[in-house]
Scaffold this motif. Sequence first.
Motif, PDB file in Angstrom:
ATOM      1  N   LEU A 239      10.257  11.842   0.441  1.00 48.05           N
ATOM      2  CA  LEU A 239      10.736  10.742   1.430  1.00 48.05           C
ATOM      3  C   LEU A 239      11.432   9.515   0.406  1.00 48.05           C
ATOM      4  O   LEU A 239      10.770   9.215  -0.854  1.00 48.05           O
ATOM      5  CB  LEU A 239       9.641  10.248   1.899  1.00 48.05           C
ATOM      6  N   LYS A 240      12.709   9.312   0.650  1.00 45.80           N
ATOM      7  CA  LYS A 240      13.428   8.134   0.133  1.00 45.80           C
ATOM      8  C   LYS A 240      13.075   6.711   0.556  1.00 45.80           C
ATOM      9  O   LYS A 240      12.812   5.778   0.038  1.00 45.80           O
ATOM     10  CB  LYS A 240      14.860   8.340   0.256  1.00 45.80           C
ATOM     11  N   ASP A 241      12.942   6.595   1.676  1.00 44.06           N
ATOM     12  CA  ASP A 241      12.713   5.481   2.587  1.00 44.06           C
ATOM     13  C   ASP A 241      11.625   5.604   3.565  1.00 44.06           C
ATOM     14  O   ASP A 241      11.424   6.644   4.214  1.00 44.06           O
ATOM     15  CB  ASP A 241      14.131   4.841   3.374  1.00 44.06           C
ATOM     16  N   PHE A 242      10.934   4.328   3.697  1.00 44.17           N
ATOM     17  CA  PHE A 242       9.849   4.304   4.674  1.00 44.17           C
ATOM     18  C   PHE A 242      10.252   4.020   6.102  1.00 44.17           C
ATOM     19  O   PHE A 242      10.819   2.965   6.049  1.00 44.17           O
ATOM     20  CB  PHE A 242       8.629   3.521   4.420  1.00 44.17           C
ATOM     21  N   GLU A 243      10.162   4.901   6.970  1.00 46.03           N
ATOM     22  CA  GLU A 243      10.704   4.741   8.309  1.00 46.03           C
ATOM     23  C   GLU A 243       9.454   4.093   8.963  1.00 46.03           C
ATOM     24  O   GLU A 243       8.309   4.318   8.987  1.00 46.03           O
ATOM     25  CB  GLU A 243      11.329   5.906   9.055  1.00 46.03           C
ATOM     26  N   PRO A 244       9.791   3.219  10.290  1.00 55.60           N
ATOM     27  CA  PRO A 244       8.652   2.555  11.043  1.00 55.60           C
ATOM     28  C   PRO A 244       8.037   3.764  11.833  1.00 55.60           C
ATOM     29  O   PRO A 244       8.560   4.642  12.362  1.00 55.60           O
ATOM     30  CB  PRO A 244       9.621   1.582  12.009  1.00 55.60           C
TER      31      PRO A 244
ATOM     32  N   GLY B 277      -2.532  14.597   0.794  1.00 58.09           N
ATOM     33  CA  GLY B 277      -2.477  14.220   2.164  1.00 58.09           C
ATOM     34  C   GLY B 277      -3.816  14.986   2.949  1.00 58.09           C
ATOM     35  O   GLY B 277      -4.426  16.207   2.393  1.00 58.09           O
ATOM     36  N   PRO B 278      -3.872  14.597   4.275  1.00 60.92           N
ATOM     37  CA  PRO B 278      -4.913  15.542   5.035  1.00 60.92           C
ATOM     38  C   PRO B 278      -4.394  16.910   5.258  1.00 60.92           C
ATOM     39  O   PRO B 278      -5.339  17.860   5.665  1.00 60.92           O
ATOM     40  CB  PRO B 278      -5.010  14.956   6.460  1.00 60.92           C
ATOM     41  N   CYS B 279      -3.240  17.192   5.224  1.00 59.72           N
ATOM     42  CA  CYS B 279      -2.616  18.460   5.449  1.00 59.72           C
ATOM     43  C   CYS B 279      -2.679  19.537   4.155  1.00 59.72           C
ATOM     44  O   CYS B 279      -2.679  20.624   4.283  1.00 59.72           O
ATOM     45  CB  CYS B 279      -1.087  18.516   5.689  1.00 59.72           C
ATOM     46  N   GLY B 280      -3.433  18.739   3.070  1.00 61.01           N
ATOM     47  CA  GLY B 280      -3.501  19.628   1.774  1.00 61.01           C
ATOM     48  C   GLY B 280      -2.165  19.642   0.868  1.00 61.01           C
ATOM     49  O   GLY B 280      -2.505  20.353  -0.115  1.00 61.01           O
ATOM     50  N   ARG B 281      -1.047  19.042   1.205  1.00 63.43           N
ATOM     51  CA  ARG B 281      -0.173  19.086   0.500  1.00 63.43           C
ATOM     52  C   ARG B 281       0.282  17.555  -0.367  1.00 63.43           C
ATOM     53  O   ARG B 281      -0.660  16.780   0.077  1.00 63.43           O
ATOM     54  CB  ARG B 281       1.260  19.437   1.198  1.00 63.43           C
ATOM     55  N   ASP B 282       1.044  17.721  -1.335  1.00 62.66           N
ATOM     56  CA  ASP B 282       1.258  16.296  -2.099  1.00 62.66           C
ATOM     57  C   ASP B 282       2.048  15.509  -0.967  1.00 62.66           C
ATOM     58  O   ASP B 282       2.548  15.897  -0.049  1.00 62.66           O
ATOM     59  CB  ASP B 282       2.313  16.811  -3.057  1.00 62.66           C
ATOM     60  N   LEU B 283       1.443  14.291  -0.973  1.00 63.08           N
ATOM     61  CA  LEU B 283       2.107  13.263  -0.341  1.00 63.08           C
ATOM     62  C   LEU B 283       3.721  13.305  -0.129  1.00 63.08           C
ATOM     63  O   LEU B 283       4.510  13.606  -1.174  1.00 63.08           O
ATOM     64  CB  LEU B 283       1.766  11.776  -0.692  1.00 63.08           C
ATOM     65  N   CYS B 284       4.094  12.930   1.052  1.00 62.52           N
ATOM     66  CA  CYS B 284       5.422  13.163   1.351  1.00 62.52           C
ATOM     67  C   CYS B 284       6.239  12.111   0.531  1.00 62.52           C
ATOM     68  O   CYS B 284       7.394  12.090   0.245  1.00 62.52           O
ATOM     69  CB  CYS B 284       5.788  12.900   2.951  1.00 62.52           C
TER      70      CYS B 284
ATOM     71  N   LEU C 101      -0.281   4.111   8.919  1.00 58.45           N
ATOM     72  CA  LEU C 101      -0.030   5.347   9.704  1.00 58.45           C
ATOM     73  C   LEU C 101       0.687   6.520   8.983  1.00 58.45           C
ATOM     74  O   LEU C 101       1.605   5.958   8.132  1.00 58.45           O
ATOM     75  CB  LEU C 101       0.618   4.909  10.974  1.00 58.45           C
ATOM     76  N   MET C 102       0.192   7.709   9.057  1.00 55.45           N
ATOM     77  CA  MET C 102       1.066   8.686   8.461  1.00 55.45           C
ATOM     78  C   MET C 102       2.593   8.631   8.825  1.00 55.45           C
ATOM     79  O   MET C 102       2.868   8.704  10.045  1.00 55.45           O
ATOM     80  CB  MET C 102       0.250   9.883   8.835  1.00 55.45           C
ATOM     81  N   CYS C 103       3.305   9.183   7.810  1.00 55.24           N
ATOM     82  CA  CYS C 103       4.906   8.954   8.032  1.00 55.24           C
ATOM     83  C   CYS C 103       5.077  10.285   8.750  1.00 55.24           C
ATOM     84  O   CYS C 103       6.104  10.259   9.415  1.00 55.24           O
ATOM     85  CB  CYS C 103       5.407   9.095   6.535  1.00 55.24           C
ATOM     86  N   CYS C 104       4.362  11.166   8.458  1.00 55.69           N
ATOM     87  CA  CYS C 104       4.577  12.630   9.482  1.00 55.69           C
ATOM     88  C   CYS C 104       4.432  12.376  10.642  1.00 55.69           C
ATOM     89  O   CYS C 104       4.875  13.361  11.483  1.00 55.69           O
ATOM     90  CB  CYS C 104       3.757  13.759   8.621  1.00 55.69           C
ATOM     91  N   LEU C 105       3.790  11.436  11.518  1.00 58.65           N
ATOM     92  CA  LEU C 105       3.786  11.247  12.787  1.00 58.65           C
ATOM     93  C   LEU C 105       5.182  10.965  13.283  1.00 58.65           C
ATOM     94  O   LEU C 105       5.502  11.521  14.514  1.00 58.65           O
ATOM     95  CB  LEU C 105       3.176  10.058  13.310  1.00 58.65           C
ATOM     96  N   LYS C 106       6.136  10.791  12.483  1.00 63.16           N
ATOM     97  CA  LYS C 106       7.686  10.563  12.950  1.00 63.16           C
ATOM     98  C   LYS C 106       8.383  11.954  13.001  1.00 63.16           C
ATOM     99  O   LYS C 106       9.223  12.159  13.710  1.00 63.16           O
ATOM    100  CB  LYS C 106       8.193   9.605  12.287  1.00 63.16           C
ATOM    101  N   TYR C 107       8.034  12.950  12.143  1.00 64.06           N
ATOM    102  CA  TYR C 107       8.649  14.389  12.039  1.00 64.06           C
ATOM    103  C   TYR C 107       8.824  14.993  13.536  1.00 64.06           C
ATOM    104  O   TYR C 107       9.858  15.129  13.858  1.00 64.06           O
ATOM    105  CB  TYR C 107       8.070  15.135  11.066  1.00 64.06           C
TER     106      TYR C 107
ATOM    107  N   PRO D  33       0.731  -1.194   0.027  1.00 59.35           N
ATOM    108  CA  PRO D  33       0.049   0.134   0.043  1.00 59.35           C
ATOM    109  C   PRO D  33       0.768   1.065  -0.030  1.00 59.35           C
ATOM    110  O   PRO D  33       0.335   2.310  -0.725  1.00 59.35           O
ATOM    111  CB  PRO D  33      -0.718  -0.199   1.370  1.00 59.35           C
ATOM    112  N   ARG D  34       1.787   1.235   0.793  1.00 60.62           N
ATOM    113  CA  ARG D  34       2.752   2.458   0.641  1.00 60.62           C
ATOM    114  C   ARG D  34       3.370   2.556  -0.598  1.00 60.62           C
ATOM    115  O   ARG D  34       3.651   3.996  -0.839  1.00 60.62           O
ATOM    116  CB  ARG D  34       3.915   2.365   1.847  1.00 60.62           C
ATOM    117  N   ASP D  35       3.882   1.661  -1.126  1.00 59.78           N
ATOM    118  CA  ASP D  35       4.596   1.852  -2.647  1.00 59.78           C
ATOM    119  C   ASP D  35       3.570   2.158  -3.491  1.00 59.78           C
ATOM    120  O   ASP D  35       3.824   3.114  -4.412  1.00 59.78           O
ATOM    121  CB  ASP D  35       5.264   0.675  -2.957  1.00 59.78           C
ATOM    122  N   GLU D  36       2.356   1.890  -3.538  1.00 60.48           N
ATOM    123  CA  GLU D  36       1.325   2.082  -4.239  1.00 60.48           C
ATOM    124  C   GLU D  36       0.800   3.597  -4.211  1.00 60.48           C
ATOM    125  O   GLU D  36       0.836   4.417  -5.101  1.00 60.48           O
ATOM    126  CB  GLU D  36      -0.007   1.269  -3.795  1.00 60.48           C
TER     127      GLU D  36
END
Length: 285
Positions: free
Chosen positions: A169-174, A157-164, A199-205, A146-149
């Motif tokens: 983003l180069k790699d998906f972090e847990p 995204g929910p923030c209104g910006r293009d998906l990270c 889960l949104m990747c930006c939760l890690k930011y 799903p993430r690669d898709e």
Amino acid sequence: MSMIMAVSFTRYGRLYYLDPGEHTPKVGDKVLVPTDAGPEVAECVWAPQWTSEEVGGLPLCAGIADEEHLARDEGNKRRRAEARSVSKRLIKRHELPMKVVGVDYLDSDNVYTVYFSAPHRVDFRALVRDLARNLRARVELRQIGPRDEARLQGGIGPCGRDLCCATFLKDFEPVSVRMAKDQDLPVNPLRIAGACGRLMCCLKYEHPLYVNANNKMPRVGLKVDTPEGPGTVVGRNVPSDSVTVRLDEGGRRCACPSASVCSPRKQHDTMYGEAATAADGPPEE
């Protein structure tokens, strides 16, 4: 200092960083990017500029694309579109539970790579043979998650910006639910899930900021002294580094900097404030 530029192979797609070398393309120019299959055409979305960070090892821009390269790129785009259409038609004919996500084409090797998503493993051996016969080329099928898709399809995204994942983003972090809890976010899949359903990747930011704040800021329910009187912490605002306190007298709420109610800061002000007053001497009469 070194020079750096950014390009994208598709409009609003993922960014790739290059060393411009001796070239000075402008935003919107078509440039050549070195790849394993030879130079590919991409659009300059970030003109070359100096950066203070060390960014050695970046691919070197191969120059400005000429008419021959642009014609080749347009031809490859038409072949990818044709392959996508043929793939969808044959998948429907074979009645396979697959969804075509993206298609790559290497004209130097005459190879198509079809990326697809599916709820489980799929036996696509017969499909590959039909695709190769219809496209008159070698075909590879790759199942993605799903993430690669989401990365390949792009979206908002929910923030209104293009998906990270589709831009930088180069790699998906847990990412874990604990990160959402540490940031006082509702543990609701509809609120903390991205376009991919994970889960949104930006939760890690901002998670390290909240972890640090949880160790330093007074916790909810703690009795504290504020400039307006004693009270109880009822809320915290990590981005502004402030807390909401319900005063004991009257029950009124006030917002104040967390440093003004933290014991270490108060002890510091008391110690050095008194020392400064003593150094200045007694007030003049």
